[in-house]
Design a protein around this motif. Structure first.
Motif, PDB file in Angstrom:
ATOM      1  N   ALA A   1     -15.570  10.841  -2.832  1.00  9.11           N
ATOM      2  CA  ALA A   1     -15.828   9.956  -3.983  1.00  9.11           C
ATOM      3  C   ALA A   1     -15.193   8.590  -3.770  1.00  9.11           C
ATOM      4  CB  ALA A   1     -15.281  10.600  -5.256  1.00  9.11           C
ATOM      5  N   GLY A   2     -14.068   8.563  -3.067  1.00  9.36           N
ATOM      6  CA  GLY A   2     -13.327   7.315  -2.915  1.00  9.36           C
ATOM      7  C   GLY A   2     -13.748   6.463  -1.744  1.00  9.36           C
ATOM      8  N   GLU A   3     -14.629   7.001  -0.911  1.00  9.38           N
ATOM      9  CA  GLU A   3     -15.050   6.314   0.305  1.00  9.38           C
ATOM     10  C   GLU A   3     -15.446   4.850   0.047  1.00  9.38           C
ATOM     11  OE1 GLU A   3     -14.969   7.156   3.417  1.00  9.38           O
ATOM     12  OE2 GLU A   3     -16.203   5.577   4.287  1.00  9.38           O
ATOM     13  N   ASP A   4     -16.222   4.645  -0.997  1.00  7.72           N
ATOM     14  CA  ASP A   4     -16.686   3.289  -1.292  1.00  7.72           C
ATOM     15  C   ASP A   4     -15.715   2.522  -2.183  1.00  7.72           C
ATOM     16  OD1 ASP A   4     -18.977   3.611   0.221  1.00  7.72           O
ATOM     17  OD2 ASP A   4     -20.109   4.474  -1.448  1.00  7.72           O
ATOM     18  N   PHE A   5     -14.557   3.098  -2.431  1.00  5.60           N
ATOM     19  CA  PHE A   5     -13.586   2.433  -3.297  1.00  5.60           C
ATOM     20  C   PHE A   5     -12.267   2.192  -2.573  1.00  5.60           C
ATOM     21  CE2 PHE A   5     -16.608   4.451  -6.096  1.00  5.60           C
ATOM     22  CZ  PHE A   5     -16.798   3.523  -7.111  1.00  5.60           C
ATOM     23  N   GLY A   6     -12.320   2.227  -1.252  1.00  3.13           N
ATOM     24  CA  GLY A   6     -11.146   1.871  -0.447  1.00  3.13           C
ATOM     25  C   GLY A   6     -10.021   2.876  -0.462  1.00  3.13           C
ATOM     26  N   ILE A   7     -10.348   4.157  -0.511  1.00  3.95           N
ATOM     27  CA  ILE A   7      -9.286   5.173  -0.577  1.00  3.95           C
ATOM     28  C   ILE A   7      -8.548   5.286   0.756  1.00  3.95           C
ATOM     29  CG2 ILE A   7     -10.705   7.168   0.075  1.00  3.95           C
ATOM     30  CD1 ILE A   7      -9.242   8.712  -2.205  1.00  3.95           C
ATOM     31  N   GLN A   8      -7.251   5.537   0.693  1.00  2.41           N
ATOM     32  CA  GLN A   8      -6.395   5.608   1.889  1.00  2.41           C
ATOM     33  C   GLN A   8      -5.115   6.349   1.518  1.00  2.41           C
ATOM     34  OE1 GLN A   8      -6.197   4.543   5.096  1.00  2.41           O
ATOM     35  NE2 GLN A   8      -3.983   4.721   5.345  1.00  2.41           N
ATOM     36  N   PRO A   9      -4.647   7.263   2.370  1.00  2.60           N
ATOM     37  CA  PRO A   9      -3.343   7.860   2.066  1.00  2.60           C
ATOM     38  C   PRO A   9      -2.236   6.836   2.305  1.00  2.60           C
ATOM     39  CG  PRO A   9      -4.144   8.667   4.182  1.00  2.60           C
ATOM     40  CD  PRO A   9      -5.235   7.810   3.603  1.00  2.60           C
ATOM     41  N   TYR A  10      -1.218   6.869   1.468  1.00  6.72           N
ATOM     42  CA  TYR A  10      -0.083   5.981   1.709  1.00  6.72           C
ATOM     43  C   TYR A  10       1.201   6.791   1.705  1.00  6.72           C
ATOM     44  CZ  TYR A  10       0.615   5.856  -3.437  1.00  6.72           C
ATOM     45  OH  TYR A  10       0.826   6.175  -4.742  1.00  6.72           O
ATOM     46  N   GLY A  11       2.177   6.269   2.409  1.00 10.21           N
ATOM     47  CA  GLY A  11       3.411   7.019   2.593  1.00 10.21           C
ATOM     48  C   GLY A  11       4.573   6.460   1.811  1.00 10.21           C
ATOM     49  N   GLU A  12       5.739   6.928   2.228  1.00 11.45           N
ATOM     50  CA  GLU A  12       6.987   6.566   1.571  1.00 11.45           C
ATOM     51  C   GLU A  12       7.232   5.049   1.590  1.00 11.45           C
ATOM     52  OE1 GLU A  12       8.770   8.578  -0.023  1.00 11.45           O
ATOM     53  OE2 GLU A  12      10.466   7.250  -0.406  1.00 11.45           O
ATOM     54  N   ALA A  13       6.900   4.406   2.712  1.00  3.69           N
ATOM     55  CA  ALA A  13       7.203   2.978   2.858  1.00  3.69           C
ATOM     56  C   ALA A  13       6.442   2.149   1.831  1.00  3.69           C
ATOM     57  CB  ALA A  13       6.874   2.525   4.276  1.00  3.69           C
ATOM     58  N   ALA A  14       5.147   2.434   1.674  1.00  2.00           N
ATOM     59  CA  ALA A  14       4.343   1.687   0.703  1.00  2.00           C
ATOM     60  C   ALA A  14       4.772   2.026  -0.724  1.00  2.00           C
ATOM     61  CB  ALA A  14       2.860   1.993   0.911  1.00  2.00           C
TER      62      ALA A  14
END
Lengths: 539, 399
Positions: free
Chosen positions: B224-237
């Motif tokens: 669902a998020g493909e066209d909405f810029g989905i990305q996993p983010y980690g501790e640093a972000a």
């Protein structure tokens, strides 16, 4: 009749910046704009339902962080998002990806040339050194080298100190750098043609020079000295399109009480006894002010909206001969999906940044040959970016818009004036080339806005559609910009100033020209300075 | 093939319920750990992930966060005795931010309480709290608690496009979910709980589901998020985003009281600007007497938001009341260059009596290996550095 403290002609980002700083100093300012929208060449426009194009400028790295911070542009809606993962395409379809990590970049270059992979480190260090030096001049008024005023001497000493700190060898190199061609400069570092072509390509963007023309090395520097959040060479997108920059500055201007009037093209700057005192609009209205600031380019200012007889001898001619040649076109395309490029892995990072169709040094030079002969390039250099792959606000989900900057495209064709048919043929040439690298690309096209120098001049007002408001060659840089003796934003007519990219430090969405001009104006008006210094002097 | 025994099995970290998908996307192999779980520091590029949170959307794995289910007729009373905030009268399907203290009024941890039923709560926090809970239930008859940390898969989903993605995922009416509210959905045969909570100061949600549905949820969300810029983010972000929002982090802004060695090197809620979490009108709670005293006396140090001149992050900087750096008045706890605000920001603990005067930061930064020192003027900022309207608006306006 109301008399403003200052009238600024042209609501491009520099005009707005200039006005914002004057307003912040307490002046009563008015910006007049010929179009019904503001922004000049930093503009967002919805020309196809659901798609917001950055019609002209499309990426940003020069924007002065100090100004963003000082004018609180984030509060006024500006968010700059860096983008990653550009791919350069060679004639034979080979690709060079700019990865965000050193390791990945190194491994890739080694595939082409272990020598070049190694050399890249030295190249980056040298370029960073040049960039850091020139960056320090951006938010400063260039000194007049013939003047003995303490301020000019102080600034000359500042420059001398910066240059001297490079060391003797680098000082020689720097002087060479200003006059070299991008291709020759790169010979010293690289052997692989695609690597050279990729690195050389920023040297021609926006300029009527080829990769082998002297002076193109500096243009290269001009394109890489910017930064996003301190990452030199990085490029960013303005969320909501480049118009978000102009709109945010306009927000700051209005917060400080400034006014903007659109649909108010200026017919003439009014001059009496050698002093500017206002403007006459195209609709016949006259507006008066203590000072008049032109954000138009030097040629347009002095040859279009001033009476030749009001100018001191020689100025008209200088303006007429001001080097401001149109060399580029822009094609904005709405797409029904994300294009895929042959040889580029379909992953969320690499397939979403920018594409530069560089071909080779020879292809780029041949493209320039076409321009010299009054034709658009039949195999053009194209720098593309797909802003919607990063910015969710500029296209419907799953659909995209692609910005294509094209070199070369002359402002005057050898075979007669531009016509809509020729414009469309130019567009066809460009999409034909992209289709070569992205089979099926054309099937994705929903809408196109094709802009040749003719359209850019007609809409934005940039003479010949030159994106820099004048070539960035050494004869028109620093204290030579726009003309020797007039580089400190004061023009030959009293109470008249310039604040556009025709002035130091030149083209690019930087706000620096407008801010520097404001500093000089406030000095003349004996008002406290409101313009900040750049914030990287300890870099 | 012969199965070889992993000689280092005892030292390897546990993997979260989303690990298979996250490992595939962790191109940098940048892992750290949280509560014994392998946990991404970043996946691709910290700044890129940070901008996904501010510009599009991203997921942050909160499986390692501690989750306790607390049930029974005395559950509410017990929690109300433990935390400083009044949770009596909280509506069902609401979340509230709380902290809890020792008898001396020093903060043990902060976390959230989810009210899931009249006699059913969930407490979440960063560090294990089992032993303290066991102490806290003492004297309460009808209360039971279960450590659900490993039994719930949870994903924080943050950023301006999150609502649009959840809508596309089929969560009907998600746009009407108000901040700190909870809504339940059926999802692929399981139950999906969505709370409008997060740790980024932006629009965002947290998704809670049984582990067996975790990968299904991930796949559906990423589709669902493909066209909405989905990305996993980690501790640093996460750390960048939470600092802009002005949120505190254990081991950065505060030492957990039970782990603190030196006398008063831990903090009170008042010192951390969390006085609003302390409710003296409610019946007795842990640390009440000490906190009453702290309130009238004022904390020794106060957590302060600083806007610092220049662009060098004031990491671990010492603060002074004069430019010559003769009198030390505090220290920076977290600092960064804020890419979205374009400011050099920091959280700092400053001696309360010096808050009204000049504040200078002594900053050390490296320039090609050479350490350089600069002294920069600091300006106290009252509001969070980043607080977009969409984070509070219901429905959140189009990204």
């Amino acid at each position: 009749m109301k008399r403003y403290d200052a009238i600024i002609i042209g609501a491009g980002h520099n005009g707005l910046t200039n006005a914002a700083y004057l307003a912040k100093a307490g002046l009563d300012v008015l910006v007049v704009e010929k179009n019904e929208y503001i922004g000049g060449a930093a503009v967002s426009r919805e020309l196809h339902s659901g798609f917001t194009y950055s019609s002209c400028s499309y990426v940003c790295s020069m924007m002065r962080q100090a100004i963003h911070r000082d004018l609180n542009l984030t509060k006024h809606g500006l968010v700059l998002v860096p983008y990653l993962g550009s791919v350069a395409f060679g004639d034979d379809g080979s690709t060079l990806v700019s990865y965000p990590t050193e390791g990945a970049g190194y491994n890739q270059l080694r595939r082409y040339s272990p020598h070049d992979a190694d050399s890249m480190f030295r190249f980056q260090a040298d370029l960073t050194r040049y960039s850091q030096l020139i960056r320090k001049t951006l938010l400063r008024t260039p000194p007049d080298p013939t003047s003995f005023r303490p301020r000019d001497i102080r600034e000359m000493l500042f420059l001398a100190r910066q240059f001297w700190a490079l060391g003797e060898k680098e000082l020689y190199e720097y002087i060479r750098f200003f006059t070299m061609s991008a291709a020759e400069y790169l010979e010293d570092y690289f052997e692989d043609d695609l690597v050279k072509a990729t690195m050389a390509s920023p040297g021609i963007i926006g300029t009527a020079l080829g990769v082998y023309s002297p002076g193109s090395a500096y243009i290269l520097l001009h394109h890489v000295m910017g930064d996003v959040d301190g990452n030199i060479g990085a490029w960013g997108l303005a969320r909501g399109g480049m118009g978000a920059i102009s709109n945010a500055i306009a927000g700051a201007l209005q917060e400080h009480g400034g006014e903007i009037r659109t649909n108010a093209g200026v017919r003439q700057i009014l001059v009496k006894d050698g002093k500017a005192f206002g403007v006459a609009l195209e609709n016949g209205d006259e507006l008066h002010a203590r000072i008049v600031v032109s954000n138009l380019d030097a040629k347009r200012t002095f040859t279009q909206i001033m009476d030749k007889d009001d100018l001191p001898p020689g100025i008209y001619k200088k303006a007429k001969n001001f080097k401001i040649r149109g060399s580029s076109g822009k094609i904005n395309i709405a797409l029904s999906g994300l294009p895929k490029f042959t040889g580029v892995p379909d992953n969320r990072y690499v397939n979403r940044g920018g594409q530069t169709f560089v071909g080779s040094l020879e292809t780029m030079e041949r493209a320039y040959d076409c321009w010299k002969h009054g034709r658009w390039s039949d195999d053009p250099f194209i720098e593309s970016v797909i802003p919607s792959a990063w910015d969710p606000t500029v296209a419907p989900p799953g659909q995209h818009w692609m910005s294509n900057f094209v070199q070369y495209c002359p402002s005057e064709l050898a075979d007669g004036p531009w016509t809509p048919e020729k414009r469309d043929q130019f567009g066809q040439t460009v999409i034909d080339k992209i289709e070569r690298y992205s089979p099926g690309f054309k099937d994705l096209i929903l809408h196109m806005e094709i802009r040749t120098p003719f359209e850019i001049e007609a809409e934005v007002g940039l003479t010949e559609g030159n994106i820099f408001q004048g070539e960035l060659t050494i004869d028109q840089l620093l204290f030579n910009r726009p003309f020797p003796g007039y580089a400190q934003y004061r023009m030959p007519i009293k109470n008249m100033y310039m604040c556009g990219s025709s002035t130091h430090p030149g083209g690019g969405v930087s706000s620096a020209c407008g801010a520097n001009a404001a500093r000089e104006i406030l000095l003349d008006l004996r008002r406290p300075n409101t313009v900040p210094e750049d914030d990287f002097y300890d870099e | 093939m012969m199965k070889t025994e992993d000689r280092w099995a005892g030292e390897r970290l546990k993997e979260t319920h989303f690990h298979p998908r996250e490992a595939a996307l962790n191109l940098r192999d940048a892992w750290s750990s949280w509560n014994g779980y392998k946990f991404a520091d970043y996946y691709y590029d910290t700044e890129y992930e940070y901008f996904c949170v501010r510009n599009s959307c991203g997921t942050y794995d909160i499986c390692p966060m501690q989750k306790y289910e607390i049930t029974g007729g005395d559950a509410e009373a017990m929690l109300n005795r433990m935390v400083t905030r009044n949770i009596v009268g909280m509506s069902e399907n609401r979340v509230t931010y709380v902290c809890w203290c020792t008898d001396e009024g020093r903060m043990i941890d902060d976390g959230t309480i989810f009210k899931l039923g009249p006699e059913k709560f969930m407490l979440t926090c960063g560090s294990p709290c089992l032993a303290w809970l066991e102490k806290s239930v003492f004297g309460f008859g009808d209360v039971k608690f279960v450590d659900m940390s490993d039994k719930i898969a949870a994903l924080s989903f943050q950023g301006p496009t999150t609502c649009a993605v959840l809508k596309k995922l089929g969560l009907k009416g998600i746009e009407n979910l108000k901040p700190y509210n909870i809504k339940h959905f059926s999802f692929q045969g399981g139950k999906l709980m969505v709370s409008r909570t997060g740790f980024t100061g932006d629009l965002g949600y947290e998704l809670w589901i049984a582990p067996k549905y975790a990968l299904g949820l991930w796949d559906a969300l990423y589709a669902a998020g493909e066209d909405f810029g989905i990305q996993p983010y980690g501790e640093a972000a996460t750390n960048m985003a939470r600092l802009e929002a002005g949120f505190i982090m254990p081991d950065m802004e505060f030492n957990e009281a039970l782990k603190t060695v030196h006398f008063r090197y831990d903090q009170t809620p008042f010192g951390l600007n969390l006085g609003w979490l302390v409710d003296f009108k409610k019946p007795h709670f842990n640390g009440r007497r000490a906190l009453l005293q702290e309130r009238s006396k004022g904390p020794e140090y106060t957590l302060t938001k600083l806007d610092i001149e220049g662009n060098k992050p004031a990491e671990e900087a010492t603060l002074y009341c004069d430019k010559r750096c003769t009198r030390q008045i505090g220290y920076v706890t977290s600092a960064m260059w804020s890419p979205v605000v374009k400011a050099n920001i920091a959280l700092a603990m400053i001696k309360t009596e010096y808050l009204q005067g000049d504040i200078w930061a002594e900053i050390y930064f490296g320039k090609e290996l050479r350490q350089t020192r600069k002294v920069a003027k600091c300006t106290v900022q009252k509001k969070p550095f980043w607080a977009p309207a969409r984070a509070r608006a219901t429905p959140p306006q189009a990204y």
